[in-house]
Scaffold this active site. Structure first.
Site, PDB file in Angstrom:
ATOM      1  N   GLN A  96       0.854  -1.183   0.000  1.00  0.00           N
ATOM      2  CA  GLN A  96       0.000   0.000   0.000  1.00  0.00           C
ATOM      3  C   GLN A  96       0.894   1.238   0.000  1.00  0.00           C
ATOM      4  O   GLN A  96       1.741   1.401   0.870  1.00  0.00           O
ATOM      5  CB  GLN A  96      -0.918   0.003   1.235  1.00  0.00           C
ATOM      6  CG  GLN A  96      -1.897   1.153   1.256  1.00  0.00           C
ATOM      7  CD  GLN A  96      -2.839   1.097   2.457  1.00  0.00           C
ATOM      8  OE1 GLN A  96      -2.810   0.174   3.255  1.00  0.00           O
ATOM      9  NE2 GLN A  96      -3.687   2.102   2.569  1.00  0.00           N
ATOM     10  N   HIS A 102      -8.033   2.196  -0.523  1.00  0.00           N
ATOM     11  CA  HIS A 102      -8.418   2.370  -1.921  1.00  0.00           C
ATOM     12  C   HIS A 102      -8.414   1.023  -2.631  1.00  0.00           C
ATOM     13  O   HIS A 102      -7.640   0.134  -2.301  1.00  0.00           O
ATOM     14  CB  HIS A 102      -7.518   3.374  -2.646  1.00  0.00           C
ATOM     15  CG  HIS A 102      -6.063   3.051  -2.636  1.00  0.00           C
ATOM     16  ND1 HIS A 102      -5.262   3.215  -1.508  1.00  0.00           N
ATOM     17  CD2 HIS A 102      -5.254   2.590  -3.607  1.00  0.00           C
ATOM     18  CE1 HIS A 102      -4.020   2.873  -1.814  1.00  0.00           C
ATOM     19  NE2 HIS A 102      -3.984   2.480  -3.076  1.00  0.00           N
ATOM     20  N   HIS A 104      -8.105  -0.654  -6.373  1.00  0.00           N
ATOM     21  CA  HIS A 104      -7.773  -0.525  -7.788  1.00  0.00           C
ATOM     22  C   HIS A 104      -8.736  -1.403  -8.574  1.00  0.00           C
ATOM     23  O   HIS A 104      -8.971  -2.560  -8.195  1.00  0.00           O
ATOM     24  CB  HIS A 104      -6.350  -1.046  -8.064  1.00  0.00           C
ATOM     25  CG  HIS A 104      -5.274  -0.299  -7.363  1.00  0.00           C
ATOM     26  ND1 HIS A 104      -4.523   0.674  -7.985  1.00  0.00           N
ATOM     27  CD2 HIS A 104      -4.794  -0.399  -6.098  1.00  0.00           C
ATOM     28  CE1 HIS A 104      -3.633   1.143  -7.134  1.00  0.00           C
ATOM     29  NE2 HIS A 104      -3.780   0.511  -5.974  1.00  0.00           N
TER      30      HIS A 104
END
Length: 115
Positions: A96, A102, A104
């Site tokens: 990370q 988040h 992808h």
């Protein structure tokens, strides 16, 4: 809503750093990755600052579900028709790079694998 003033993604959510938005609602933001690994590569983030999956709890289930549920529609809108990949890196050992949760979502014609 939790916000980290030093977080790159919190600054994107606040509009302090520009992004090419692909989707936005009251809880999440999706934008195109500036260093894509695939022809279509978006990041889906919660607007609330959550550092990583390590910090996710039972109260975050609906938020994570929303992040997953928006991705098929988003990929279809972006022209991805033959499958895509979801990746969530967690922590330094999990590669990370930005310490704001988040996901992808990557797709499009191959070859696009990086070594």
């Amino acid at each position: 809503m939790s916000h980290d003033p030093n977080c790159l993604f919190c600054k994107i959510v606040a509009g302090q750093i520009p992004s090419k938005k692909a989707y936005e609602d009251e809880d999440i933001l999706a934008f195109h990755d500036i260093h894509p690994w695939a022809p279509v590569h978006v990041l889906i983030i919660p607007k609330r600052h959550i550092t990583s999956m390590v910090d996710v709890g039972p109260d975050d289930a609906a938020l994570l579900g929303k992040m997953m549920a928006v991705s098929p529609r988003l990929m279809k809108e972006l022209g991805v028709t033959n499958g895509y990949r979801h990746v969530i890196n967690t922590g330094r050992d999990g590669l990370q790079e930005v310490m704001h949760l988040h996901m992808h979502v990557m797709g499009g014609p191959r070859p696009w694998l990086k070594g």
